[in-house]
Scaffold this motif. Sequence first.
Motif: not given
Length: 148
Positions: A19-24, A90-96, A100-103, A141-146
Amino acid sequence: MFFIPSAPLALTLGGLIPFVGLAAISILAPGLGGLDARYALAIYGATIVSFLGGARWGLALSTARFEIKAGVFAGATVPPLVAWVAAFTPGLARGPGLWLLILALIGMWVWDVRPKWGAEAPDWYPALRSIATAGATASLAAAALWGG
């Protein structure tokens, strides 16, 4: 506060590394080596959400009480379905999909830390789930935002 046994704690902390590594990577070096880190993070997050549904099934199956209702099993089937939608649409995994996973992670956390709902789990399990959920949701959240 309960003592968390060392094996589950170590494995949980190790499970936070992707989680941390891929977000970074998604924030600091998007596309590093051709890796789509946000998509990889969504797939890993979906795997963990599915795992939590399976863990809930395991807890329900192991109880000596027979008043477990079908709703527990049905509820534990929802996380893998949500994870599948989040990761593979398609297209959902990289943003929304990350949101959804956070929820889904927060929903499973609520289920696992509520005294009545998490009654089948050991006393230390809510603390362990809190650590895991905080690390996983912060990373998503970090990956989704930044993330790029």
